[in-house]
Scaffold this active site. Sequence first.
Site, PDB file in Angstrom:
ATOM      1  N   CYS A   1     -18.246   4.100 -13.661  1.00 44.93           N
ATOM      2  CA  CYS A   1     -17.476   4.993 -14.507  1.00 44.93           C
ATOM      3  C   CYS A   1     -17.131   6.274 -13.762  1.00 44.93           C
ATOM      4  CB  CYS A   1     -18.272   5.338 -15.771  1.00 44.93           C
ATOM      5  SG  CYS A   1     -18.908   3.906 -16.660  1.00 44.93           S
TER       6      CYS A   1
ATOM      7  N   GLY B   1     -12.506   3.313 -14.283  1.00 43.97           N
ATOM      8  CA  GLY B   1     -12.823   2.644 -15.546  1.00 43.97           C
ATOM      9  C   GLY B   1     -11.604   2.539 -16.425  1.00 43.97           C
TER      10      GLY B   1
ATOM     11  N   ASN C   1     -22.513   8.138 -15.256  1.00 53.40           N
ATOM     12  CA  ASN C   1     -22.029   7.153 -14.297  1.00 53.40           C
ATOM     13  C   ASN C   1     -23.232   6.583 -13.562  1.00 53.40           C
ATOM     14  OD1 ASN C   1     -20.627   5.653 -12.336  1.00 53.40           O
ATOM     15  ND2 ASN C   1     -20.481   7.416 -10.975  1.00 53.40           N
ATOM     16  N   GLY C   2     -23.373   5.265 -13.576  1.00 52.28           N
ATOM     17  CA  GLY C   2     -24.497   4.650 -12.879  1.00 52.28           C
ATOM     18  C   GLY C   2     -25.199   3.633 -13.747  1.00 52.28           C
TER      19      GLY C   2
ATOM     20  N   TYR D   1     -14.339   0.784  -1.439  1.00 51.22           N
ATOM     21  CA  TYR D   1     -13.430   0.319  -2.483  1.00 51.22           C
ATOM     22  C   TYR D   1     -13.211   1.284  -3.647  1.00 51.22           C
ATOM     23  CZ  TYR D   1     -11.592  -2.576  -6.293  1.00 51.22           C
ATOM     24  OH  TYR D   1     -10.841  -3.056  -7.322  1.00 51.22           O
TER      25      TYR D   1
ATOM     26  N   ASP E   1      -8.730  -6.809   4.189  1.00 56.20           N
ATOM     27  CA  ASP E   1      -9.176  -6.525   2.814  1.00 56.20           C
ATOM     28  C   ASP E   1     -10.469  -5.725   2.898  1.00 56.20           C
ATOM     29  OD1 ASP E   1      -9.079  -6.443   0.096  1.00 56.20           O
ATOM     30  OD2 ASP E   1      -9.185  -8.620  -0.216  1.00 56.20           O
ATOM     31  N   ASP E   2     -10.761  -4.979   1.829  1.00 55.68           N
ATOM     32  CA  ASP E   2     -11.932  -4.103   1.872  1.00 55.68           C
ATOM     33  C   ASP E   2     -13.234  -4.858   1.708  1.00 55.68           C
ATOM     34  OD1 ASP E   2     -12.266  -4.345  -1.090  1.00 55.68           O
ATOM     35  OD2 ASP E   2     -10.413  -3.187  -1.077  1.00 55.68           O
TER      36      ASP E   2
ATOM     37  N   CYS F   1     -26.079   3.864   0.995  1.00 58.08           N
ATOM     38  CA  CYS F   1     -26.774   2.727   0.418  1.00 58.08           C
ATOM     39  C   CYS F   1     -25.933   1.486   0.669  1.00 58.08           C
ATOM     40  CB  CYS F   1     -26.990   2.926  -1.082  1.00 58.08           C
ATOM     41  SG  CYS F   1     -27.631   1.450  -1.928  1.00 58.08           S
TER      42      CYS F   1
END
Length: 468
Positions: free
Chosen positions: A12, A38, A112-113, A252, A355-356, A446
Site C-alpha cells: 500500500c 494500490g 503499509n506492510g 518494481y 523485464d524487472d 532485504c
Amino acid sequence: MLAEMKGINEECGVFGIWGHEKAAELTYYGLHSMQHRGQEGAGVVASDGKQLKAHKGLGLVNDVFKQADFSEISGASAVGHVRYSTQGGKVFENVQPLVFKSQTEGMALAHNGNIMNAKYLRGELEGQGSILQTSSDTEVLAHLIKRTGLGINETSITEAINKITGAYAFVILTEDKMYAALDPSGIRPLSIGRLGDAYVVASETCAFDQIGATFEREVLPGELVTISDEGIASTRFAMRGRRKMCAMEYVYLSRPDSDVNEVNVHASRKRMGKELAKESPAEADMVIGVPDSSISAAIGYAEASGLPYEMGIIKNRYVGRTFIQPSQELREQGVKLKLAPVRGIVTGKRIVMIDDSIVRGTTSKRIVRMLKKAGAAEVHVRIASPLIQHPCYYGIDMSTHDELIAANHSIDEISEIIGANSVAYLSETGLETAIVKDKTIHQGICMACMTGNYPVKENSDQEAVYRG
C-alpha cells in the site's frame, strides 16, 4: 487453496500532512501520485483539531473522490491511504485509513506492510474481550494502543508497536497530533518532507514532488516521529541496525522518480540493467523493455551492451498493473489489454527483452508469445533481479512457494515454459551493487524473496527477531 493462502499480505501507500489549510486536498494529490501502490481502495481522514472526518471507498483515487466535497473533510491535518489488499478481501470495512473513536479521543490509522503475528495478537485481544470490526491486520495496532490505558501518545504507541512482528510503516492521526513509525529493520519506505510550515510524510518522495513539498529525511528504522503544532519530535522504540529496505521497491514497486532510502529508483534500475549486461550478454539486434518499470533497466542494458534501445512494446495507460490485480484470471486478462508489440520494430529481429522480475511466469509467457507472433525472430529474456524463489512475509503478494515459478523450475525449464530462446537473471551481488553501491554502511536491502534470508522472523514466543 492457493487463492486463500495468498490472502495474507498487502502492498500500500500512506500519506500524511500536518499544518496546512488544504490538508485533505493535498492528501488526495499525494495519493494520486502513489496510485501504483494500490488500486483497490483509497481514503482520506482529516482533523480540524476537534474531530476526525473521513471519505473513503473502493476503487481508484479518482473514482473514490470524484464526487467528494472537500469542505466536509476540512482541517489542517490529514492522513491518506491507497490499498492493495489480499487479507480480508476487497471489502469496504478494510479500506484505510481505519478510524477509531472513543469517548475521549479518536485516531485514524494508515499502514503499509504486514504484521506477521497479527493472528496471534488478534486471538489474544479477543480473549481479553476486544471485538475487532475488520479482517485487516492494521486494526490490531489500534486495539493494542487502547489496551495500554494510557491514551494515544508516544508511550502507548511505543508499547503497542513493540508487540508487533513484521515490516510496517504506520501513520496515525489524532485530533491534535500525527505520528509516523517505521519497523526496526526499515523494510518499508517512509519519508518526511516540508511544504512551507507544514510537515508531510509519505511512502514515496514522488508524492512530495506532486504537491510541491521538499524532502527532509527518511524516517529511521525503529523510530517514532511525533508531529504537532509544537513541531516535530523523535522517539526511538527499538535499536537500529543495518537497514534492510525491500529490494522490490527498487526492482518494481516504486515510481522511477522516487528516492527510496536516498537512492533514486530510476538510477538504481539503470545500474541493474548495466550489471545484467555484464553478467548475461546476448547476441541480438536490439534491446526492448517491458513498460513501465523495466524501461530504466533496458536503457542501462543497451548502454552497457552497445545494442540499440528500441520501443518494441507499448502500454495502454488506462489499464492497471497486472502484478497487483487481485486474481490470476484478472492478471492474465490484464496483460492482453495492457501491452501491444510494435510490429514494424520487432519483425525479423533478435530481441533482448528486459523485464524487472518473473514471479508467477504468466505475464512473461504472454509477452514472449506476443512478440514472436508479431514476427520477432528470437526473444532472449533478461531479468533485472535475481530469481524469486521464496515467499514474502513483509507485505508483497508473493506468499507461497507453489505460485513462484523459480521455486519449482530450473532456468532452462522457465525458458521453455515462457517460450523464450534464453533466460538469464541478475545475480544477487549485481542487484546489491546496483542499489547500495557507494552508500554508507547503515544502508542495505532485504532480498528475502530471492535468498530466503529473512531479516525478521517470529520466535516461539511470538516476538520479533531482528537480524542485522
